[in-house]
Design a protein around this motif. Structure first.
Motif, PDB file in Angstrom:
ATOM      1  N   TYR A 228     -24.640   3.794 -63.950  1.00  0.00           N
ATOM      2  CA  TYR A 228     -24.092   2.515 -62.107  1.00  0.00           C
ATOM      3  C   TYR A 228     -25.568   1.907 -62.432  1.00  0.00           C
ATOM      4  CZ  TYR A 228     -25.998   6.768 -61.105  1.00  0.00           C
ATOM      5  OH  TYR A 228     -26.399   8.219 -60.906  1.00  0.00           O
ATOM      6  N   GLY A 229     -25.520   0.312 -62.214  1.00  0.00           N
ATOM      7  CA  GLY A 229     -26.705  -0.023 -61.730  1.00  0.00           C
ATOM      8  C   GLY A 229     -27.334   0.485 -60.443  1.00  0.00           C
ATOM      9  N   LEU A 230     -28.798   0.090 -60.033  1.00  0.00           N
ATOM     10  CA  LEU A 230     -29.155   0.541 -58.652  1.00  0.00           C
ATOM     11  C   LEU A 230     -29.054  -0.756 -58.176  1.00  0.00           C
ATOM     12  CD1 LEU A 230     -31.412   2.855 -59.938  1.00  0.00           C
ATOM     13  CD2 LEU A 230     -29.458   3.489 -59.175  1.00  0.00           C
ATOM     14  N   TYR A 231     -29.024  -0.902 -56.943  1.00  0.00           N
ATOM     15  CA  TYR A 231     -28.886  -2.181 -56.180  1.00  0.00           C
ATOM     16  C   TYR A 231     -29.428  -1.970 -54.943  1.00  0.00           C
ATOM     17  CZ  TYR A 231     -25.928  -3.991 -59.654  1.00  0.00           C
ATOM     18  OH  TYR A 231     -25.353  -4.716 -60.936  1.00  0.00           O
ATOM     19  N   ASP A 232     -29.705  -3.456 -54.134  1.00  0.00           N
ATOM     20  CA  ASP A 232     -29.814  -3.284 -52.674  1.00  0.00           C
ATOM     21  C   ASP A 232     -29.606  -4.786 -52.589  1.00  0.00           C
ATOM     22  OD1 ASP A 232     -32.678  -4.529 -53.867  1.00  0.00           O
ATOM     23  OD2 ASP A 232     -33.665  -2.835 -53.458  1.00  0.00           O
ATOM     24  N   ARG A 233     -30.092  -5.223 -50.985  1.00  0.00           N
ATOM     25  CA  ARG A 233     -29.479  -6.352 -50.347  1.00  0.00           C
ATOM     26  C   ARG A 233     -30.725  -6.948 -49.299  1.00  0.00           C
ATOM     27  NH1 ARG A 233     -24.151  -8.290 -51.640  1.00  0.00           N
ATOM     28  NH2 ARG A 233     -22.727  -6.686 -52.109  1.00  0.00           N
ATOM     29  N   PRO A 234     -30.677  -8.708 -49.617  1.00  0.00           N
ATOM     30  CA  PRO A 234     -31.059  -9.144 -49.401  1.00  0.00           C
ATOM     31  C   PRO A 234     -31.556  -8.340 -47.357  1.00  0.00           C
ATOM     32  CG  PRO A 234     -30.737 -10.155 -50.683  1.00  0.00           C
ATOM     33  CD  PRO A 234     -30.452  -9.399 -49.959  1.00  0.00           C
ATOM     34  N   GLU A 235     -32.566  -7.795 -46.988  1.00  0.00           N
ATOM     35  CA  GLU A 235     -32.926  -7.708 -45.258  1.00  0.00           C
ATOM     36  C   GLU A 235     -32.135  -8.629 -44.631  1.00  0.00           C
ATOM     37  OE1 GLU A 235     -36.300  -7.409 -42.039  1.00  0.00           O
ATOM     38  OE2 GLU A 235     -36.959  -7.005 -43.347  1.00  0.00           O
ATOM     39  N   LEU A 236     -31.379  -8.169 -43.703  1.00  0.00           N
ATOM     40  CA  LEU A 236     -30.963  -9.105 -42.697  1.00  0.00           C
ATOM     41  C   LEU A 236     -31.718  -9.335 -41.200  1.00  0.00           C
ATOM     42  CD1 LEU A 236     -26.976  -8.039 -42.646  1.00  0.00           C
ATOM     43  CD2 LEU A 236     -27.771 -10.209 -43.735  1.00  0.00           C
ATOM     44  N   LYS A 237     -31.533 -10.227 -40.788  1.00  0.00           N
ATOM     45  CA  LYS A 237     -32.325 -10.176 -39.601  1.00  0.00           C
ATOM     46  C   LYS A 237     -31.726  -9.710 -38.223  1.00  0.00           C
ATOM     47  CE  LYS A 237     -35.751 -12.371 -42.008  1.00  0.00           C
ATOM     48  NZ  LYS A 237     -36.677 -11.651 -41.973  1.00  0.00           N
ATOM     49  N   THR A 238     -30.509  -9.702 -38.441  1.00  0.00           N
ATOM     50  CA  THR A 238     -29.290  -9.256 -37.183  1.00  0.00           C
ATOM     51  C   THR A 238     -28.260  -8.889 -38.547  1.00  0.00           C
ATOM     52  OG1 THR A 238     -28.002  -9.614 -35.468  1.00  0.00           O
ATOM     53  CG2 THR A 238     -27.719 -11.017 -37.412  1.00  0.00           C
ATOM     54  N   TRP A 239     -27.813  -7.697 -37.060  1.00  0.00           N
ATOM     55  CA  TRP A 239     -26.755  -6.524 -37.829  1.00  0.00           C
ATOM     56  C   TRP A 239     -25.107  -7.112 -37.146  1.00  0.00           C
ATOM     57  CZ3 TRP A 239     -29.155  -0.989 -38.629  1.00  0.00           C
ATOM     58  CH2 TRP A 239     -30.514  -1.753 -39.734  1.00  0.00           C
ATOM     59  N   HIS A 240     -25.301  -7.699 -36.485  1.00  0.00           N
ATOM     60  CA  HIS A 240     -24.185  -8.012 -35.417  1.00  0.00           C
ATOM     61  C   HIS A 240     -24.076  -9.319 -35.273  1.00  0.00           C
ATOM     62  CE1 HIS A 240     -26.678  -8.763 -31.570  1.00  0.00           C
ATOM     63  NE2 HIS A 240     -25.470  -9.321 -31.348  1.00  0.00           N
ATOM     64  N   LYS A 241     -22.960  -9.536 -34.622  1.00  0.00           N
ATOM     65  CA  LYS A 241     -22.683 -11.245 -34.838  1.00  0.00           C
ATOM     66  C   LYS A 241     -21.080 -11.066 -33.442  1.00  0.00           C
ATOM     67  CE  LYS A 241     -22.573 -14.500 -37.597  1.00  0.00           C
ATOM     68  NZ  LYS A 241     -22.240 -15.555 -38.028  1.00  0.00           N
ATOM     69  N   GLY A 242     -21.073 -10.738 -31.743  1.00  0.00           N
ATOM     70  CA  GLY A 242     -20.456 -11.029 -30.631  1.00  0.00           C
ATOM     71  C   GLY A 242     -19.710  -9.401 -31.161  1.00  0.00           C
TER      72      GLY A 242
ATOM     73  N   TYR B  28     -30.056  -1.556 -30.651  1.00  0.00           N
ATOM     74  CA  TYR B  28     -29.728  -0.927 -31.755  1.00  0.00           C
ATOM     75  C   TYR B  28     -30.367  -1.335 -33.282  1.00  0.00           C
ATOM     76  CZ  TYR B  28     -26.955   0.655 -35.746  1.00  0.00           C
ATOM     77  OH  TYR B  28     -26.432  -0.058 -37.640  1.00  0.00           O
ATOM     78  N   GLU B  29     -30.584  -2.601 -33.228  1.00  0.00           N
ATOM     79  CA  GLU B  29     -31.424  -2.998 -34.348  1.00  0.00           C
ATOM     80  C   GLU B  29     -32.322  -3.644 -34.198  1.00  0.00           C
ATOM     81  OE1 GLU B  29     -30.090  -7.229 -34.111  1.00  0.00           O
ATOM     82  OE2 GLU B  29     -27.406  -6.969 -34.530  1.00  0.00           O
ATOM     83  N   THR B  30     -32.915  -3.357 -32.556  1.00  0.00           N
ATOM     84  CA  THR B  30     -34.382  -3.549 -32.742  1.00  0.00           C
ATOM     85  C   THR B  30     -35.573  -2.325 -32.890  1.00  0.00           C
ATOM     86  OG1 THR B  30     -34.253  -4.782 -30.582  1.00  0.00           O
ATOM     87  CG2 THR B  30     -35.983  -3.461 -30.765  1.00  0.00           C
TER      88      THR B  30
ATOM     89  N   THR C 120     -35.765   0.871 -41.696  1.00  0.00           N
ATOM     90  CA  THR C 120     -34.657   0.606 -42.692  1.00  0.00           C
ATOM     91  C   THR C 120     -35.119  -0.149 -43.783  1.00  0.00           C
ATOM     92  OG1 THR C 120     -33.337  -0.856 -42.042  1.00  0.00           O
ATOM     93  CG2 THR C 120     -32.325   1.976 -41.763  1.00  0.00           C
ATOM     94  N   SER C 121     -35.598  -1.154 -43.214  1.00  0.00           N
ATOM     95  CA  SER C 121     -36.161  -2.302 -43.778  1.00  0.00           C
ATOM     96  C   SER C 121     -37.683  -1.502 -44.408  1.00  0.00           C
ATOM     97  CB  SER C 121     -36.879  -3.616 -43.405  1.00  0.00           C
ATOM     98  OG  SER C 121     -35.248  -3.917 -42.809  1.00  0.00           O
ATOM     99  N   ALA C 122     -38.454  -1.139 -44.168  1.00  0.00           N
ATOM    100  CA  ALA C 122     -39.603  -0.261 -44.830  1.00  0.00           C
ATOM    101  C   ALA C 122     -38.858   1.291 -45.897  1.00  0.00           C
ATOM    102  CB  ALA C 122     -40.070   0.472 -44.214  1.00  0.00           C
ATOM    103  N   LEU C 123     -37.843   1.464 -45.422  1.00  0.00           N
ATOM    104  CA  LEU C 123     -37.615   2.379 -46.856  1.00  0.00           C
ATOM    105  C   LEU C 123     -37.155   2.181 -47.831  1.00  0.00           C
ATOM    106  CD1 LEU C 123     -36.147   4.910 -44.106  1.00  0.00           C
ATOM    107  CD2 LEU C 123     -38.017   5.579 -45.719  1.00  0.00           C
ATOM    108  N   VAL C 124     -35.476   0.860 -47.531  1.00  0.00           N
ATOM    109  CA  VAL C 124     -35.481  -0.057 -48.297  1.00  0.00           C
ATOM    110  C   VAL C 124     -36.335  -0.678 -49.448  1.00  0.00           C
ATOM    111  CG1 VAL C 124     -34.142  -1.773 -49.316  1.00  0.00           C
ATOM    112  CG2 VAL C 124     -33.159  -0.620 -47.666  1.00  0.00           C
ATOM    113  N   MET C 125     -37.544  -1.075 -49.142  1.00  0.00           N
ATOM    114  CA  MET C 125     -38.314  -1.314 -50.172  1.00  0.00           C
ATOM    115  C   MET C 125     -39.501   0.063 -50.914  1.00  0.00           C
ATOM    116  SD  MET C 125     -40.776  -4.389 -48.131  1.00  0.00           S
ATOM    117  CE  MET C 125     -40.462  -3.934 -46.537  1.00  0.00           C
TER     118      MET C 125
END
Length: 408
Positions: free
Chosen positions: A273-287, A343-345, A351-356
């Motif tokens: 399997y390939g190893l992937y991550d995704r771009p960092e989101l600035k927010t994790w919610h909407k409404g 929660y996001e703050t 999590t962003s630091a750990l992904v990197m």
């Protein structure tokens, strides 16, 4: 009084744990999962003290987890010019003594089944074969649409649907997952004689190739080989017989010492399997919809923190729900905005630091060339030469989440 209904998208590792906590706090969670039944795919994961700390808050769950404690970390070089043990650390034993929780290797399908069965035992409703495809938000509810044409309604929705999260797509649009440039080939094998009575998480370091393995029960070991290769999709399906035979007999680890060749040749099935991550989101919610776990911050596996960070997400998510909505009543839009925002703050920077960090760790383990290999080995020797300094360096990671700041 009717309990507040919450729809959870995804019944992987995070979804059932979140549902259990919500049920214990007086909510009525319903999990929808795209596949038709609990999966048998996937190899293993390593539960670490920070993740264990969250799971231990669920009465009786930890005692049901089948796995094997890891008591040390071992690093062996398999390159001809430096073929030997380059570092050994008792860090996992130290962590258990310091923080009260072990590092434990578990087979993913077995662990998943334990979580599903515990959730169902708590009265959590799990609906299989329903893929989320749409979200329609209203002032006081969310209407969720599924690929089979059915709909359901809840007060709020949490997307725990992983790397390929449809919840994330519905909120923020299509985006491509980032291929890290690395693949993994792995399997489950009988415990090799090399381990005997030792129980380390073992790293074998070669030329452009890194192998890691650890026990997942009394008789089996999970292993994975990381290499720089062309992109391979993350399907988790077994490789075909020809590819498996080729990897066993002529692959990069087929003649490796220190248990490597025995594990590769002894595997019943091999996956790639390939190893992937995704771009960092600035927010994790909407409404009234929020993301959690891999849906919010998918990571490559080199720090072993994927599931453990999802559990940290769950801890803070539920803690903040209790803080802002202590009676588990239907939350207003303002209450949810406060919960999701706090929660996001807390969680996005960590999590962003750990992904990197995970991506960097993977890249540094699979270097090519004699000089780069020697440099890598010397860095590892130096890094792990001072046990006290190593333990102190991991303190920030393993003392979280801060259970004492607020009970949930």
């Amino acid at each position: 009084m009717v309990a507040t209904k919450v729809i959870i998208a995804g019944c992987g590792i995070a979804g059932p744990v979140l549902a259990i906590f919500l049920k214990l706090k007086g909510y009525e969670p319903v999990i929808y999962e795209r596949v038709a039944e609990p999966t048998t795919l996937g190899l293993s994961l390593c539960l670490q003290p920070n993740g264990f700390r969250v799971l231990s808050l669920i009465p009786g769950l930890v005692d049901k987890i089948v796995g094997h404690d890891i008591d040390a970390l071992a690093f062996y070089s398999v390159i001809p010019e430096d073929e030997n043990l380059i570092a050994w650390s008792d860090l996992p034993t130290t962590l258990r003594e310091l923080y009260g929780h072990p590092m434990k290797g578990v087979r993913r399908p077995a662990f998943h089944r334990t979580l599903v069965e515990y959730a169902e035992g708590q009265g959590v409703k799990i609906i299989w074969d329903h893929q989320l495809v749409s979200l329609k938000q209203h002032d006081d509810r969310v209407v969720v649409g599924f690929a089979n044409g059915t709909t359901d309604t809840a007060s709020f929705v949490v997307g725990c649907d992983g790397l390929h999260s449809n919840t994330r797509i519905c909120l923020f649009g299509e985006e491509n997952a980032n291929f890290t440039g690395l693949t993994q080939t792995g399997g489950i094998s009988p415990k090799p004689d090399f381990l005997k009575d030792r129980h380390p998480m073992t790293n074998l370091l070669g030329d452009g190739t890194h192998m890691i393995y650890y026990e997942i029960n009394e008789s089996q070991v999970s292993w994975a080989v990381t290499r720089q290769e062309p992109e391979a999709k993350e399907t988790w399906r077994h490789a075909d017989d020809r590819m498996q035979e080729k990897f066993k007999e002529h692959g990069p680890c087929s003649n490796w010492p220190f248990g490597g060749k025995e594990l590769v040749k002894g595997a019943e099935q091999i996956v790639k399997y390939g190893l992937y991550d995704r771009p960092e989101l600035k927010t994790w919610h909407k409404g009234r919809v929020a993301l959690l776990g891999d849906a919010a911050h998918p990571t490559s596996p080199h720090l072993g923190q994927g599931a453990n960070q999802a559990f940290e997400d769950i801890y803070h998510f539920v803690r903040l729900l209790v803080k802002h909505n202590p009676n588990a009543t239907e939350p207003s839009a303002d209450v949810l905005h406060a919960v999701f925002g706090e929660y996001e703050t807390i969680r996005i920077p960590r999590t962003s630091a750990l992904v990197m960090g995970a991506r960097k760790q993977g890249e540094t383990r699979v270097v090519h060339g004699i000089e780069e290999r020697k440099k890598r080995n010397e860095i590892i020797r130096e890094q792990w030469s001072n046990e006290a300094a190593v333990a102190e360096g991991y303190k920030e990671l393993y003392t979280q989440p801060f259970i004492g700041q607020s009970e949930i």
